[in-house]
Design a protein around this motif. Sequence first.
Motif, mmCIF file in Angstrom:
data_model
loop_
_atom_site.group_PDB
_atom_site.id
_atom_site.type_symbol
_atom_site.label_atom_id
_atom_site.label_comp_id
_atom_site.label_asym_id
_atom_site.label_seq_id
_atom_site.Cartn_x
_atom_site.Cartn_y
_atom_site.Cartn_z
ATOM 1 N N HIS A 161 -18.307 -98.278 -23.459
ATOM 2 C CA HIS A 161 -19.250 -98.597 -22.250
ATOM 3 C C HIS A 161 -20.013 -97.554 -21.678
ATOM 4 O O HIS A 161 -20.940 -97.701 -21.458
ATOM 5 C CB HIS A 161 -18.178 -99.455 -21.254
ATOM 6 C CG HIS A 161 -18.886 -99.435 -19.706
ATOM 7 N ND1 HIS A 161 -19.923 -100.231 -19.821
ATOM 8 C CD2 HIS A 161 -18.946 -98.981 -18.764
ATOM 9 C CE1 HIS A 161 -20.287 -100.336 -18.447
ATOM 10 N NE2 HIS A 161 -19.921 -99.502 -17.822
ATOM 11 N N VAL A 162 -19.195 -96.331 -21.599
ATOM 12 C CA VAL A 162 -19.810 -95.311 -20.883
ATOM 13 C C VAL A 162 -21.162 -94.852 -21.678
ATOM 14 O O VAL A 162 -21.986 -94.393 -21.418
ATOM 15 C CB VAL A 162 -18.802 -94.217 -20.653
ATOM 16 C CG1 VAL A 162 -19.569 -92.961 -20.191
ATOM 17 C CG2 VAL A 162 -17.798 -94.504 -19.781
ATOM 18 N N ARG A 163 -20.891 -94.866 -23.123
ATOM 19 C CA ARG A 163 -22.156 -94.202 -23.987
ATOM 20 C C ARG A 163 -23.384 -95.062 -23.902
ATOM 21 O O ARG A 163 -24.297 -94.656 -24.241
ATOM 22 C CB ARG A 163 -21.607 -94.070 -25.332
ATOM 23 C CG ARG A 163 -21.332 -95.470 -25.920
ATOM 24 C CD ARG A 163 -21.002 -95.265 -27.539
ATOM 25 N NE ARG A 163 -20.816 -96.558 -28.255
ATOM 26 C CZ ARG A 163 -20.724 -96.452 -29.620
ATOM 27 N NH1 ARG A 163 -20.975 -95.386 -30.226
ATOM 28 N NH2 ARG A 163 -20.689 -97.651 -30.243
ATOM 29 N N ARG A 164 -23.103 -96.364 -23.198
ATOM 30 C CA ARG A 164 -24.308 -97.316 -23.349
ATOM 31 C C ARG A 164 -25.026 -97.245 -21.782
ATOM 32 O O ARG A 164 -25.768 -97.804 -21.663
ATOM 33 C CB ARG A 164 -24.011 -98.559 -23.668
ATOM 34 C CG ARG A 164 -23.746 -98.876 -25.161
ATOM 35 C CD ARG A 164 -22.865 -100.282 -25.278
ATOM 36 N NE ARG A 164 -23.153 -100.613 -26.728
ATOM 37 C CZ ARG A 164 -22.004 -100.330 -27.663
ATOM 38 N NH1 ARG A 164 -21.053 -99.498 -27.127
ATOM 39 N NH2 ARG A 164 -22.189 -100.500 -28.645
ATOM 40 N N THR A 165 -24.392 -96.424 -20.838
ATOM 41 C CA THR A 165 -25.067 -96.388 -19.546
ATOM 42 C C THR A 165 -26.305 -95.729 -19.569
ATOM 43 O O THR A 165 -26.567 -94.799 -20.472
ATOM 44 C CB THR A 165 -23.963 -95.846 -18.694
ATOM 45 O OG1 THR A 165 -23.640 -94.461 -18.770
ATOM 46 C CG2 THR A 165 -22.730 -96.572 -18.408
ATOM 47 N N ARG A 166 -27.019 -96.143 -18.431
ATOM 48 C CA ARG A 166 -28.285 -95.340 -18.589
ATOM 49 C C ARG A 166 -28.681 -94.740 -17.258
ATOM 50 O O ARG A 166 -27.947 -95.391 -16.096
ATOM 51 C CB ARG A 166 -29.534 -96.238 -18.923
ATOM 52 C CG ARG A 166 -29.666 -96.652 -20.388
ATOM 53 C CD ARG A 166 -29.870 -95.442 -21.143
ATOM 54 N NE ARG A 166 -29.600 -95.644 -22.805
ATOM 55 C CZ ARG A 166 -28.906 -95.651 -23.461
ATOM 56 N NH1 ARG A 166 -27.174 -95.022 -22.939
ATOM 57 N NH2 ARG A 166 -28.635 -96.103 -24.633
ATOM 58 N N PRO A 167 -29.531 -93.746 -16.779
ATOM 59 C CA PRO A 167 -29.667 -93.359 -15.383
ATOM 60 C C PRO A 167 -30.019 -94.409 -14.607
ATOM 61 O O PRO A 167 -31.017 -95.175 -14.970
ATOM 62 C CB PRO A 167 -30.832 -92.145 -15.878
ATOM 63 C CG PRO A 167 -30.642 -91.845 -17.177
ATOM 64 C CD PRO A 167 -30.289 -93.108 -17.760
ATOM 65 N N ASN A 168 -29.969 -93.995 -13.463
ATOM 66 C CA ASN A 168 -30.638 -95.044 -12.426
ATOM 67 C C ASN A 168 -31.554 -94.486 -11.558
ATOM 68 O O ASN A 168 -31.971 -93.356 -11.700
ATOM 69 C CB ASN A 168 -29.265 -95.871 -11.445
ATOM 70 C CG ASN A 168 -28.419 -94.628 -10.718
ATOM 71 O OD1 ASN A 168 -28.869 -93.724 -9.918
ATOM 72 N ND2 ASN A 168 -27.195 -94.686 -10.890
ATOM 73 N N GLY A 169 -32.179 -94.996 -10.636
ATOM 74 C CA GLY A 169 -32.844 -94.547 -9.534
ATOM 75 C C GLY A 169 -32.549 -93.235 -8.704
ATOM 76 O O GLY A 169 -33.581 -92.340 -8.591
ATOM 77 N N GLY A 170 -31.224 -93.181 -8.742
ATOM 78 C CA GLY A 170 -30.761 -91.829 -7.791
ATOM 79 C C GLY A 170 -30.900 -90.660 -8.853
ATOM 80 O O GLY A 170 -31.283 -89.740 -8.399
ATOM 81 N N HIS A 171 -30.384 -90.877 -10.053
ATOM 82 C CA HIS A 171 -30.636 -89.810 -11.098
ATOM 83 C C HIS A 171 -32.081 -89.375 -11.257
ATOM 84 O O HIS A 171 -32.341 -88.049 -11.214
ATOM 85 C CB HIS A 171 -30.164 -90.306 -12.531
ATOM 86 C CG HIS A 171 -28.682 -90.314 -12.492
ATOM 87 N ND1 HIS A 171 -28.354 -91.824 -12.498
ATOM 88 C CD2 HIS A 171 -27.470 -89.591 -12.472
ATOM 89 C CE1 HIS A 171 -26.873 -91.707 -12.613
ATOM 90 N NE2 HIS A 171 -26.491 -90.488 -12.461
ATOM 91 N N ARG A 172 -32.968 -90.372 -11.287
ATOM 92 C CA ARG A 172 -34.545 -90.177 -11.437
ATOM 93 C C ARG A 172 -35.027 -89.351 -10.304
ATOM 94 O O ARG A 172 -36.128 -88.661 -10.537
ATOM 95 C CB ARG A 172 -35.142 -91.428 -11.818
ATOM 96 C CG ARG A 172 -34.629 -91.956 -13.369
ATOM 97 C CD ARG A 172 -35.493 -92.818 -13.657
ATOM 98 N NE ARG A 172 -35.449 -94.352 -12.870
ATOM 99 C CZ ARG A 172 -34.516 -94.997 -12.986
ATOM 100 N NH1 ARG A 172 -33.771 -95.055 -14.114
ATOM 101 N NH2 ARG A 172 -34.282 -96.330 -12.342
ATOM 102 N N ALA A 173 -34.277 -89.699 -9.125
ATOM 103 C CA ALA A 173 -35.220 -89.110 -7.852
ATOM 104 C C ALA A 173 -34.708 -87.666 -7.977
ATOM 105 O O ALA A 173 -35.799 -87.136 -7.466
ATOM 106 C CB ALA A 173 -34.731 -89.812 -6.838
ATOM 107 N N LEU A 174 -33.512 -87.246 -8.300
ATOM 108 C CA LEU A 174 -33.240 -85.927 -8.382
ATOM 109 C C LEU A 174 -34.212 -85.230 -9.196
ATOM 110 O O LEU A 174 -34.450 -84.058 -9.128
ATOM 111 C CB LEU A 174 -31.716 -85.554 -8.450
ATOM 112 C CG LEU A 174 -30.886 -86.059 -7.182
ATOM 113 C CD1 LEU A 174 -29.231 -85.872 -7.647
ATOM 114 C CD2 LEU A 174 -31.142 -85.185 -6.081
#
Length: 309
Positions: A99-112
């Motif tokens: 599961h974890v290897r398929r996760t992707r960044p969200n808007g919070g990650h992209r904001a930083l």
Amino acid sequence: MPADARPSPILKAPTYQQRTWTLPDDAVVRRGTVDDAARVLRGLTFTALTGAGVSTDSGIPDYRSPDAPPRNPMTYQQFVGDEAFRRHYWARNHVGWQHVRRTRPNGGHRALAALEDRGLVRGVITQNVDLLHEEAGSRKVIDLHGRSDRVVCLQCGRVISRAHLADRLTALNPHFLDEVVGGVRSVTDVEVAPDADAVIEQTAHFRPAPCEFCGGVLKPEIVYFGESVPRERVARAYAMVDDAGALLVAGTSLTVMSGLRFVRHAAKAGKPVVIVNRGETRGDPLATVKVDAGVTETLTALTALLTAR
């Protein structure tokens, strides 16, 4: 397994209990809005300190939010001292990794990452091991608690990729995923912790993989509960805090000293501290302003305010 050997008993979740805390009754918490946070940070460069709450909108649960289920992470002492615990850990991690290897960044990650591109964020100190900050484009990241994509041998020190180990574990346990979760496609229905520890019980028959170079014990290159963060890494994190004019804390309750020490360090140096977290944090009394709200929407709005012309 010899014909007369008995299988190991099924292990329940480790009984290690995390410390609990509550804010003192006389604590002064300076609550505010995202506009208040922007007023504090405007004109300053700042370092970001992030925790599991930054990644919840990517589908990785956290440990301590108001809605998070009770969790008892395996300790370093349990992992290195008991073969049965290691087998239990790797079985659960083998499921959670899917599961974890398929996760992707969200808007919070992209904001930083966007704030770093604009020269406002000096760098990110993250307590997470999911590497989503790097995937979102952040370049100056200190993975305080290590990285989930690497595995180290405790005997010879060789480091291999977690993806390579996944192939080896699948070869050693070819039907395990189907038996436990009905195949990889349904693994998202299994409860998974931030360190890729999946909540499953039938692990006694799982075969862990030894180091293929020396036969030693393999361990994820992450810092377990009861294990110390390398001093060099801590020193770099302190230097990153010192290099900025303020500290932005996002998505962490600061329950453990591993993250709280940087808040104390910044406050002692007279630097503004902005905390964004849903629910209380141990650093709230030290905050210049505390925004009690969701991390993704708050960081997205904060980025818009700080980069507006």
